[in-house]
Design an enzyme around this catalytic site. Structure first.
Site, PDB file in Angstrom:
ATOM      1  CB  SER A   1      32.815  22.785 -42.228  1.00  0.00           C
ATOM      2  OG  SER A   1      33.800  21.856 -42.653  1.00  0.00           O
ATOM      3  CB  SER A   2      31.578  19.703 -45.965  1.00  0.00           C
ATOM      4  OG  SER A   2      32.477  18.711 -45.506  1.00  0.00           O
TER       5      SER A   2
ATOM      6  NE  ARG B   1      41.996  18.450 -41.771  1.00  0.00           N
ATOM      7  CZ  ARG B   1      42.680  17.580 -42.493  1.00  0.00           C
ATOM      8  NH1 ARG B   1      43.887  17.198 -42.111  1.00  0.00           N
ATOM      9  NH2 ARG B   1      42.172  17.074 -43.605  1.00  0.00           N
TER      10      ARG B   1
ATOM     11  CG  ASP C   1      44.823  18.173 -37.403  1.00  0.00           C
ATOM     12  OD1 ASP C   1      44.081  17.168 -37.389  1.00  0.00           O
ATOM     13  OD2 ASP C   1      45.970  18.163 -37.890  1.00  0.00           O
TER      14      ASP C   1
ATOM     15  CE  LYS D   1      44.821  10.875 -23.139  1.00  0.00           C
ATOM     16  NZ  LYS D   1      46.229  10.815 -23.631  1.00  0.00           N
TER      17      LYS D   1
ATOM     18  CB  SER E   1      32.583   2.974 -39.863  1.00  0.00           C
ATOM     19  OG  SER E   1      31.345   2.310 -39.922  1.00  0.00           O
TER      20      SER E   1
ATOM     21  CB  THR F   1      28.869  13.727 -49.004  1.00  0.00           C
ATOM     22  OG1 THR F   1      29.848  12.678 -49.112  1.00  0.00           O
ATOM     23  CG2 THR F   1      27.655  13.229 -48.231  1.00  0.00           C
TER      24      THR F   1
END
Length: 246
Positions: free
Chosen positions: A18-19, A41, A65, A123, A139, A186
């Site tokens: 979203s950003s 979120r 989340d 997972k 990262s 950003t």
């Protein structure tokens, strides 16, 4: 086919879409014909992203989340089969402090968002990926050029490289890689340095070998390369304008 061009109808899940870098990636992939689901979120930011992004008929937004295993399980039950999973999400609010001022509960939030979240995505997401699918994590330069006040961010960014190496072995032939940005313009910088953002970025631009700060689109292009080059796995791709060298 050009390996950096998204094939039609690929299904891509972008956590943090979203950003910033995730939003830029979503924009590029929708323009190239993919079906994109962005996860965040904040309902408000997801709504704003939907207004900005092209091709709404191929876009889904889901509030979740990814530090919660229950929510991650529900997310993958909802989205179904995927070709690629990308995580650009990070919550670093309040963590850039010297050790005497460190709030360990804040540090744990960063660890959850940057390490536990990607682990849960792998997972529960790996079984949803098609053959030849990929997982790409994000990262950052702090793992390689740490600074005072940045111990937690350096630790989590460094951990992501090792996590990707291990997941690439365990999940093969699913490919798992990391993109490591340098300083990129950003919204996260608003949380890091606030009103000093412009001055900080300008100063770094003068140091970098390429003579400029990174843009979200630079990182999105690098992620696309990792997604679509089927011979890259267990790799950290540095997109930092040469920052590790200066």
């Amino acid at each position: 086919m050009n390996q950096e061009t998204t094939p039609k109808h690929e299904r891509i899940l972008i956590i943090g879409g979203s950003s910033g870098m995730g939003l830029s990636l979503a924009e590029q992939q929708l323009a190239a014909g993919a079906e994109v689901t962005i996860v965040g979120r904040s309902e408000d930011r997801l709504s704003a992203a939907r207004q900005r992004l092209p091709h709404p008929e191929r876009l889904r937004t889901i509030a979740a989340d990814v530090t919660s295993e229950d929510e991650v399980q529900r997310l993958f039950q909802d989205v179904g089969t995927l070709d690629h999973i990308v995580s650009t999400a990070a919550d670093v609010t309040g963590v850039y402090v010297l050790l005497p001022e460190m709030d360990i509960s804040v540090a744990r939030k960063v660890m959850d968002s940057k390490v536990v979240g990607p682990l849960l995505l792998a997972k529960h997401g790996a079984p949803r990926l098609t053959p030849g699918g990929s997982i790409t994590l994000t990262s950052g330069i702090a793992a390689y050029r740490p600074a005072a006040k940045g111990s937690v961010v350096a630790a989590v960014n460094g951990a992501l490289g090792s996590l990707a190496y291990a997941l690439a072995v365990e999940l093969a032939p699913i490919r798992v890689n990391v993109v490591s940005p340098g300083w990129v313009d950003t919204p996260i910088w608003d949380a890091v340095v606030g009103s000093g953002k412009t001055a900080a970025l300008d100063a770094m631009a003068k140091r970098l070998l390429v003579g400029r700060i990174g843009q979200a689109a630079d990182i999105a292009q690098a992620i696309t390369s990792l997604m679509h080059n089927g011979f890259i796995t267990g790799t950290v791709l540095h997109v930092d304008g040469g920052q590790r060298l200066v």
